[in-house]
Design a protein around this motif. Structure first.
Motif, PDB file in Angstrom:
ATOM      1  N   GLY A 137      22.870  73.145  23.566  1.00 54.43           N
ATOM      2  CA  GLY A 137      24.302  73.450  23.630  1.00 54.43           C
ATOM      3  C   GLY A 137      24.601  74.618  24.549  1.00 54.43           C
ATOM      4  N   LEU A 138      23.675  75.574  24.608  1.00 56.27           N
ATOM      5  CA  LEU A 138      23.851  76.743  25.479  1.00 56.27           C
ATOM      6  C   LEU A 138      23.450  76.453  26.919  1.00 56.27           C
ATOM      7  N   ASP A 139      22.488  75.528  27.105  1.00 56.78           N
ATOM      8  CA  ASP A 139      22.006  75.198  28.449  1.00 56.78           C
ATOM      9  C   ASP A 139      21.797  73.684  28.550  1.00 56.78           C
ATOM     10  N   PRO A 140      22.887  72.925  28.704  1.00 52.79           N
ATOM     11  CA  PRO A 140      22.796  71.468  28.698  1.00 52.79           C
ATOM     12  C   PRO A 140      21.933  70.876  29.811  1.00 52.79           C
ATOM     13  N   ALA A 141      21.687  71.621  30.870  1.00 50.19           N
ATOM     14  CA  ALA A 141      20.902  71.104  31.998  1.00 50.19           C
ATOM     15  C   ALA A 141      19.408  71.397  31.858  1.00 50.19           C
ATOM     16  N   ALA A 142      18.993  71.971  30.739  1.00 48.33           N
ATOM     17  CA  ALA A 142      17.591  72.354  30.555  1.00 48.33           C
ATOM     18  C   ALA A 142      16.762  71.130  30.150  1.00 48.33           C
ATOM     19  N   LEU A 143      16.151  70.501  31.130  1.00 41.89           N
ATOM     20  CA  LEU A 143      15.336  69.316  30.875  1.00 41.89           C
ATOM     21  C   LEU A 143      14.181  69.600  29.906  1.00 41.89           C
ATOM     22  N   PRO A 144      13.465  70.713  30.035  1.00 42.12           N
ATOM     23  CA  PRO A 144      12.368  70.965  29.078  1.00 42.12           C
ATOM     24  C   PRO A 144      12.837  71.020  27.618  1.00 42.12           C
ATOM     25  N   LEU A 145      14.021  71.575  27.379  1.00 42.73           N
ATOM     26  CA  LEU A 145      14.549  71.606  26.012  1.00 42.73           C
ATOM     27  C   LEU A 145      14.849  70.195  25.516  1.00 42.73           C
ATOM     28  N   ARG A 146      15.400  69.374  26.380  1.00 40.61           N
ATOM     29  CA  ARG A 146      15.723  68.002  26.006  1.00 40.61           C
ATOM     30  C   ARG A 146      14.459  67.187  25.729  1.00 40.61           C
ATOM     31  N   ASN A 204      18.544  58.982  25.806  1.00 42.24           N
ATOM     32  CA  ASN A 204      19.727  58.481  26.513  1.00 42.24           C
ATOM     33  C   ASN A 204      20.608  59.630  27.003  1.00 42.24           C
ATOM     34  N   ASP A 205      20.689  60.700  26.198  1.00 43.23           N
ATOM     35  CA  ASP A 205      21.470  61.872  26.603  1.00 43.23           C
ATOM     36  C   ASP A 205      20.911  62.489  27.885  1.00 43.23           C
ATOM     37  N   ILE A 206      19.583  62.463  28.024  1.00 47.25           N
ATOM     38  CA  ILE A 206      18.967  62.981  29.253  1.00 47.25           C
ATOM     39  C   ILE A 206      19.516  62.219  30.447  1.00 47.25           C
ATOM     40  N   LEU A 207      19.591  60.904  30.316  1.00 49.62           N
ATOM     41  CA  LEU A 207      20.061  60.063  31.423  1.00 49.62           C
ATOM     42  C   LEU A 207      21.549  60.238  31.691  1.00 49.62           C
ATOM     43  N   GLU A 208      22.314  60.525  30.633  1.00 48.91           N
ATOM     44  CA  GLU A 208      23.758  60.669  30.789  1.00 48.91           C
ATOM     45  C   GLU A 208      24.171  62.060  31.265  1.00 48.91           C
ATOM     46  N   CYS A 209      23.409  63.082  30.864  1.00 50.64           N
ATOM     47  CA  CYS A 209      23.839  64.463  31.103  1.00 50.64           C
ATOM     48  C   CYS A 209      23.200  65.123  32.316  1.00 50.64           C
ATOM     49  N   LEU A 210      22.124  64.560  32.813  1.00 51.63           N
ATOM     50  CA  LEU A 210      21.406  65.185  33.929  1.00 51.63           C
ATOM     51  C   LEU A 210      21.443  64.272  35.144  1.00 51.63           C
ATOM     52  N   PRO A 211      21.251  64.845  36.323  1.00 48.22           N
ATOM     53  CA  PRO A 211      21.237  64.002  37.527  1.00 48.22           C
ATOM     54  C   PRO A 211      20.124  62.951  37.434  1.00 48.22           C
ATOM     55  N   ARG A 212      20.398  61.770  37.942  1.00 46.83           N
ATOM     56  CA  ARG A 212      19.388  60.693  37.901  1.00 46.83           C
ATOM     57  C   ARG A 212      18.460  60.821  39.119  1.00 46.83           C
ATOM     58  N   ASP A 213      17.801  61.973  39.191  1.00 46.33           N
ATOM     59  CA  ASP A 213      16.852  62.184  40.274  1.00 46.33           C
ATOM     60  C   ASP A 213      15.476  61.677  39.834  1.00 46.33           C
ATOM     61  N   ALA A 244      12.730  55.657  39.332  1.00 46.95           N
ATOM     62  CA  ALA A 244      12.181  56.959  39.709  1.00 46.95           C
ATOM     63  C   ALA A 244      11.391  56.869  41.011  1.00 46.95           C
ATOM     64  N   VAL A 245      10.586  55.815  41.161  1.00 46.24           N
ATOM     65  CA  VAL A 245       9.839  55.629  42.409  1.00 46.24           C
ATOM     66  C   VAL A 245      10.812  55.483  43.571  1.00 46.24           C
ATOM     67  N   ASN A 246      11.837  54.649  43.390  1.00 40.91           N
ATOM     68  CA  ASN A 246      12.832  54.468  44.458  1.00 40.91           C
ATOM     69  C   ASN A 246      13.532  55.779  44.799  1.00 40.91           C
ATOM     70  N   ALA A 247      13.894  56.545  43.772  1.00 40.27           N
ATOM     71  CA  ALA A 247      14.569  57.825  44.007  1.00 40.27           C
ATOM     72  C   ALA A 247      13.646  58.789  44.752  1.00 40.27           C
ATOM     73  N   ALA A 248      12.384  58.803  44.393  1.00 40.46           N
ATOM     74  CA  ALA A 248      11.436  59.702  45.066  1.00 40.46           C
ATOM     75  C   ALA A 248      11.204  59.284  46.513  1.00 40.46           C
ATOM     76  N   GLN A 249      11.123  57.973  46.734  1.00 42.84           N
ATOM     77  CA  GLN A 249      10.876  57.484  48.091  1.00 42.84           C
ATOM     78  C   GLN A 249      12.048  57.764  49.023  1.00 42.84           C
ATOM     79  N   THR A 250      13.243  57.841  48.489  1.00 39.70           N
ATOM     80  CA  THR A 250      14.422  58.088  49.321  1.00 39.70           C
ATOM     81  C   THR A 250      14.817  59.553  49.371  1.00 39.70           C
ATOM     82  N   SER A 251      14.157  60.391  48.586  1.00 39.77           N
ATOM     83  CA  SER A 251      14.476  61.818  48.561  1.00 39.77           C
ATOM     84  C   SER A 251      13.792  62.524  49.723  1.00 39.77           C
ATOM     85  N   ARG A 252      14.530  63.406  50.354  1.00 39.25           N
ATOM     86  CA  ARG A 252      13.945  64.197  51.443  1.00 39.25           C
ATOM     87  C   ARG A 252      12.975  65.242  50.908  1.00 39.25           C
ATOM     88  N   ASP A 253      13.114  65.594  49.638  1.00 41.05           N
ATOM     89  CA  ASP A 253      12.305  66.661  49.054  1.00 41.05           C
ATOM     90  C   ASP A 253      11.017  66.165  48.397  1.00 41.05           C
TER      91      ASP A 253
END
Length: 166
Positions: free
Chosen positions: A19-28, A49-58, A85-94
């Motif tokens: 609730g204090l840090d909704p973007a904290a993937l490790p907490l989720r 499911n909340d992880i998928l809804e609340c965080l970027p789908r990177d 995830a593989v598709n996202a990684a293959q298209t990511s510049r990073d």
């Protein structure tokens, strides 16, 4: 080991922290695992499911969701999310080639768990033949052998062939 009351308290603390840090993937991730450990798989799936809804789908978020899906026994979801995830990684510049390969391991395990043995074996062969350093190649082969052994006696010959290649 943690008792039921400890897990219940930990789950409450994790929810408060999220609730204090909704973007904290490790907490989720910790929340999903704590819910699974306490036998609340439906709530764990909802938290996944909340992880998928609340965080970027990177690539990283999708890989985590795929891995959690595997742990929850949601094999079709795991395969779909790992593929995304593989598709996202293959298209990511990073994303580095190592990142794509790491996510590919999750995809191979998800395919195997979802009954896609042939597709998983093809992917493991590709991963095992990649131009990695020797420890990376051995890790790929061991992961492949472990997954095949987990399928039972019908896959013993496949697992033995991998072991021979090591």
């Amino acid at each position: 080991s943690l008792g039921a009351n400890d897990l219940k308290a930990g789950i409450g603390y994790l929810r408060s922290a999220i609730g204090l840090d909704p973007a904290a993937l490790p907490l989720r991730i910790a929340l999903v695992k704590a819910l699974m450990a306490s036998g609340h798989n439906a709530e764990a799936e909802s938290a996944r499911n909340d992880i998928l809804e609340c965080l970027p789908r990177d690539a990283d978020t999708l890989r985590v969701a795929a891995d959690l899906s595997l742990q929850l026994g949601l094999f079709a979801d795991a395969a779909r999310l790992a593929g995304e995830a593989v598709n996202a990684a293959q298209t990511s510049r990073d994303a580095s080639p190592a990142t794509v390969e790491t996510i590919s391991f999750v995809l191979a395990r998800a395919l195997m768990a979802n009954g896609g043995k042939d597709a998983a074996i093809d992917l493991y062969k590709k991963l095992a033949s990649a131009q990695w350093d020797m420890p990376g190649r051995i890790a790929a082969m061991l992961d492949w052998e472990t997954e095949l052994n987990g399928l039972g006696p019908d896959s013993k010959a496949d697992a033995d062939a991998v072991a021979d290649a090591l």
